[in-house]
Design a protein around this motif. Structure first.
Motif, short mmCIF file in Angstrom:
data_model
loop_
_atom_site.label_atom_id
_atom_site.label_comp_id
_atom_site.label_asym_id
_atom_site.label_seq_id
_atom_site.Cartn_x
_atom_site.Cartn_y
_atom_site.Cartn_z
N ARG A 87 -5.09 -25.32 16.07
CA ARG A 87 -4.04 -26.23 16.56
C ARG A 87 -4.48 -27.70 16.59
N PRO A 88 -5.68 -28.01 17.14
CA PRO A 88 -6.05 -29.43 17.23
C PRO A 88 -6.33 -30.08 15.88
N ARG A 89 -6.41 -29.32 14.83
CA ARG A 89 -6.82 -29.87 13.53
C ARG A 89 -5.63 -30.45 12.74
N HIS A 90 -4.43 -30.12 13.15
CA HIS A 90 -3.22 -30.64 12.48
C HIS A 90 -3.25 -30.39 10.97
N LYS A 91 -3.57 -29.16 10.63
CA LYS A 91 -3.56 -28.77 9.21
C LYS A 91 -2.39 -27.83 8.98
N ARG A 92 -2.04 -27.68 7.70
CA ARG A 92 -0.92 -26.80 7.38
C ARG A 92 -1.31 -25.34 7.61
N PHE A 93 -0.38 -24.57 8.11
CA PHE A 93 -0.63 -23.14 8.21
C PHE A 93 0.59 -22.35 7.77
N ILE A 94 0.29 -21.13 7.32
CA ILE A 94 1.36 -20.22 6.88
C ILE A 94 1.36 -19.07 7.87
N GLU A 95 2.51 -18.83 8.49
CA GLU A 95 2.56 -17.77 9.49
C GLU A 95 3.18 -16.51 8.90
N LEU A 96 2.49 -15.40 9.12
CA LEU A 96 2.96 -14.11 8.59
C LEU A 96 3.28 -13.16 9.73
N PHE A 139 0.86 -1.18 0.00
CA PHE A 139 0.00 0.00 0.00
C PHE A 139 0.90 1.24 0.00
N SER A 140 0.28 2.40 -0.05
CA SER A 140 1.06 3.64 -0.13
C SER A 140 1.93 3.86 1.13
N ASP A 141 1.45 3.37 2.27
CA ASP A 141 2.23 3.58 3.51
C ASP A 141 3.32 2.50 3.70
N ASN A 142 3.61 1.78 2.61
CA ASN A 142 4.66 0.75 2.60
C ASN A 142 4.30 -0.49 3.41
N ALA A 143 3.05 -0.59 3.86
CA ALA A 143 2.60 -1.84 4.48
C ALA A 143 2.17 -2.79 3.36
N GLY A 144 2.01 -4.07 3.67
CA GLY A 144 1.57 -5.01 2.64
C GLY A 144 2.19 -6.37 2.84
N ILE A 145 2.39 -7.10 1.73
CA ILE A 145 3.06 -8.41 1.82
C ILE A 145 4.30 -8.38 0.92
N PHE A 146 5.32 -9.13 1.34
CA PHE A 146 6.61 -9.03 0.65
C PHE A 146 7.16 -10.43 0.33
N ASP A 147 7.39 -10.63 -0.96
CA ASP A 147 8.09 -11.82 -1.44
C ASP A 147 7.49 -13.13 -0.90
N LEU A 148 6.18 -13.25 -0.97
CA LEU A 148 5.52 -14.47 -0.45
C LEU A 148 5.53 -15.57 -1.51
N THR A 149 5.85 -16.77 -1.08
CA THR A 149 5.82 -17.92 -1.98
C THR A 149 5.18 -19.10 -1.24
N PHE A 150 4.10 -19.60 -1.76
CA PHE A 150 3.49 -20.81 -1.19
C PHE A 150 2.58 -21.46 -2.23
N HIS A 151 2.19 -22.67 -1.93
CA HIS A 151 1.34 -23.41 -2.87
C HIS A 151 0.25 -24.13 -2.07
N ILE A 152 -0.97 -24.10 -2.54
CA ILE A 152 -2.07 -24.84 -1.88
C ILE A 152 -2.67 -25.79 -2.91
N GLU A 153 -2.77 -27.04 -2.52
CA GLU A 153 -3.27 -28.08 -3.43
C GLU A 153 -4.80 -28.04 -3.51
N LYS A 154 -5.32 -28.67 -4.54
CA LYS A 154 -6.76 -28.88 -4.69
C LYS A 154 -7.24 -29.73 -3.51
N GLY A 155 -8.32 -29.37 -2.89
CA GLY A 155 -8.88 -30.14 -1.77
C GLY A 155 -8.13 -29.98 -0.47
N GLU A 156 -7.33 -28.93 -0.38
CA GLU A 156 -6.54 -28.70 0.84
C GLU A 156 -7.04 -27.45 1.57
#
Lengths: 288, 216
Positions: free
Chosen positions: B200-209, B11-28
């Protein structure tokens, strides 16, 4: 596609019911505009009618050379009748001229002078489309050039004044009409913008759900057209009462009434167009 | 199904996301984790093209969305199911009409709309509320209606932005269950949340930002 179109039309109707107050304000604005237009048009029709009635009296009086005899004057009279723009003429011989003199001055010219010195002449009526001061001047000049014509007279000063007055009145009506039209469009679009502003959250949600601008615009435009139709129907009802009043007044004063065949579609088309332009302008500005 | 390749969106105030790389499969189902201001919503907004991407590529179901022209964005959004923390239901319409809305936008016939809306409302257990207005039902029910609105068009991608933000733990758990069940139909689900105990109890993948950058 049909299902989508039906949904959008239905949405337009529903939006009208939901936003009753802005809809009533818009319809009243359009109603006032149409009333002003209709009354202005009624005034114009009457003014034009009276003006045409008055212009029927526009004529050119011609006096022939006193040295010419009756047959020579009749030849010139007939040649004047052939001039473009002359509709008909009335030949005035010495006896008729004396009778006209008597009618105006209540005296017999022969008794005053001892003989009838009045010249032979003619009164010429001009065709309706030539009843304009510039055209009539040109015709009078043409007559004046004919050999044997002594004098041509027409009320150019008065005609000039009346023509000028009518022209100014029509220009003024045109300017005021244009201003009213613009103000009305702005008022309708602002009213619709108020409605749109109150629904900005819904519009944003629709956009996120994949609605195109056209999908968002159409119900507002239909709503605007319906508001225009409402204003038009309201004005037609009022004008119908006005029409009845004018019919009643026909016995006391001469009025030229606007035919309902022209008034009904005219009001509906202008009303719906005002609603359409106003709403389109309002929603387009918002979605820009 | 969802591919982020070195994506930067600011955004204009230089907030936002930087250089993110990830992949999510079908049905995930994948959770986007992080505190407020970490960039979770920005990731979702970049996917549904609410903000422009400055660098990198986002590929959804094989389509590079940076190549989608502005006037085609609405058509792209129709293929995504989006759920918001504030539900974004239209309060002057019934539950049925809210759920039917994406199908009307997609130009689906009235008969099909009727069938699909009934099916999805039955699936989430709120068929009885179909004639109610959103203002007359609870927050949990409103969020389930918002999920039904996302599911009704059978999207390949479902984005949920803090869908449990205003809900109690039991209702939140039900909402995550509903989103999880959507993956069985093959949809990829990306859910932003800051509620770690919930996932946490679901044991699913998460991406932390954190501050727009990927931690894990």
């Amino acid at each position: 596609m049909i299902s989508k179109a039906a949904f959008l039309v239905f949405e337009g109707f529903r939006a009208l019911v939901r936003a009753k107050v802005p809809a009533i304000i818009s319809s009243i604005t359009i109603f006032i505009t149409l009333m002003i237009f209709s009354i202005a048009y009624f005034g114009y029709i009457n003014l034009k009618g009276y003006s045409l009635e008055f212009r029927k009296q526009y004529r050119i009086d011609v006096f022939f050379d006193a040295s010419l005899d009756r047959d020579q004057c009749l030849d010139i009279f007939n040649s004047i009748l052939l001039i473009d723009g002359i509709e008909q003429g009335d030949f005035i011989d010495r006896d008729r001229a004396a009778k006209i003199f008597e009618r105006y001055f209540h005296k017999d010219v022969t008794e005053i002078v001892g003989t009838n010195p009045l010249p032979l002449g003619g009164k010429f009526e001009v065709a309706p489309e030539y009843r304009d001061v510039r055209i009539m001047s040109a015709i009078a000049d043409k007559i004046r050039l004919i050999n044997g014509v002594d004098l041509t007279v027409f009320q150019s000063g008065l005609i000039k004044k009346i023509d000028g007055f009518l022209d100014n009145l029509l220009t003024l009506a045109f300017i005021i009409g244009g201003a009213i039209l613009i103000v009305s469009i702005i008022m309708v679009s602002n009213t619709i913008r108020l409605t749109i502003h109150s629904k900005r959250g819904d519009i944003s949600t629709l956009r996120l759900l994949g609605a195109t601008d056209r999908f968002i615009k159409l119900p507002f435009i239909i709503e605007g057209i319906l508001q225009g139709l409402g204003g038009a129907l309201l004005s037609l009802m009022t004008l119908w009462l006005f029409y009845l009043l004018m019919q009643y007044l026909q016995g006391y004063m001469r009025t030229y009434l606007i035919s309902p065949e022209l008034l009904i579609p005219g009001n509906i088309i202008i009303g719906m167009s005002l609603g359409l332009i106003g709403s389109y302008r309002g929603i387009s500005k918002y979605l820009k | 199904m969802i591919d982020f390749k070195n994506v930067t969106a600011t955004f204009s105030d230089n907030a936002g996301i930087f250089d993110l790389t990830f992949h999510i499969e079908k049905g995930e189902i994948v959770f986007l984790m992080g505190p407020t201001g970490a960039g979770k919503s920005t990731v979702l907004r970049a996917i549904y093209m609410d903000i422009p991407v400055q660098k990198g590529r986002i590929i959804i179901d094989g389509v590079d969305i940076s190549k989608i022209k502005k006037r085609k964005i609405p058509f792209f959004r129709r293929s995504i199911g989006t759920i918001f923390q504030d539900f974004k239901l239209l309060n002057d319409r019934t539950v049925f009409e809210n759920v039917a809305l994406p199908l009307h936008i997609n130009g689906v016939s009235r008969k099909v709309i009727n069938r699909k809306v009934h099916e999805v409302l039955e699936r989430i257990g709120l068929l009885d509320l179909k004639k109610e207005r959103p203002t007359n039902i609870s927050g949990g029910e409103q969020q389930r209606i918002a999920i039904a609105r996302a599911l009704v068009k059978d999207p390949k991608v479902i984005l949920a932005d803090e869908p449990t933000g205003n809900l109690d733990l039991v209702t939140s758990d039900e909402i995550v269950d509903l989103l999880d069940s959507a993956t069985q139909g093959g949809a990829a689900v990306l859910m932003a949340t800051h509620n770690f105990p919930l996932i946490r109890p679901r044991h699913k993948r998460f991406i932390e930002l954190s501050e727009g950058r990927q931690l894990a």
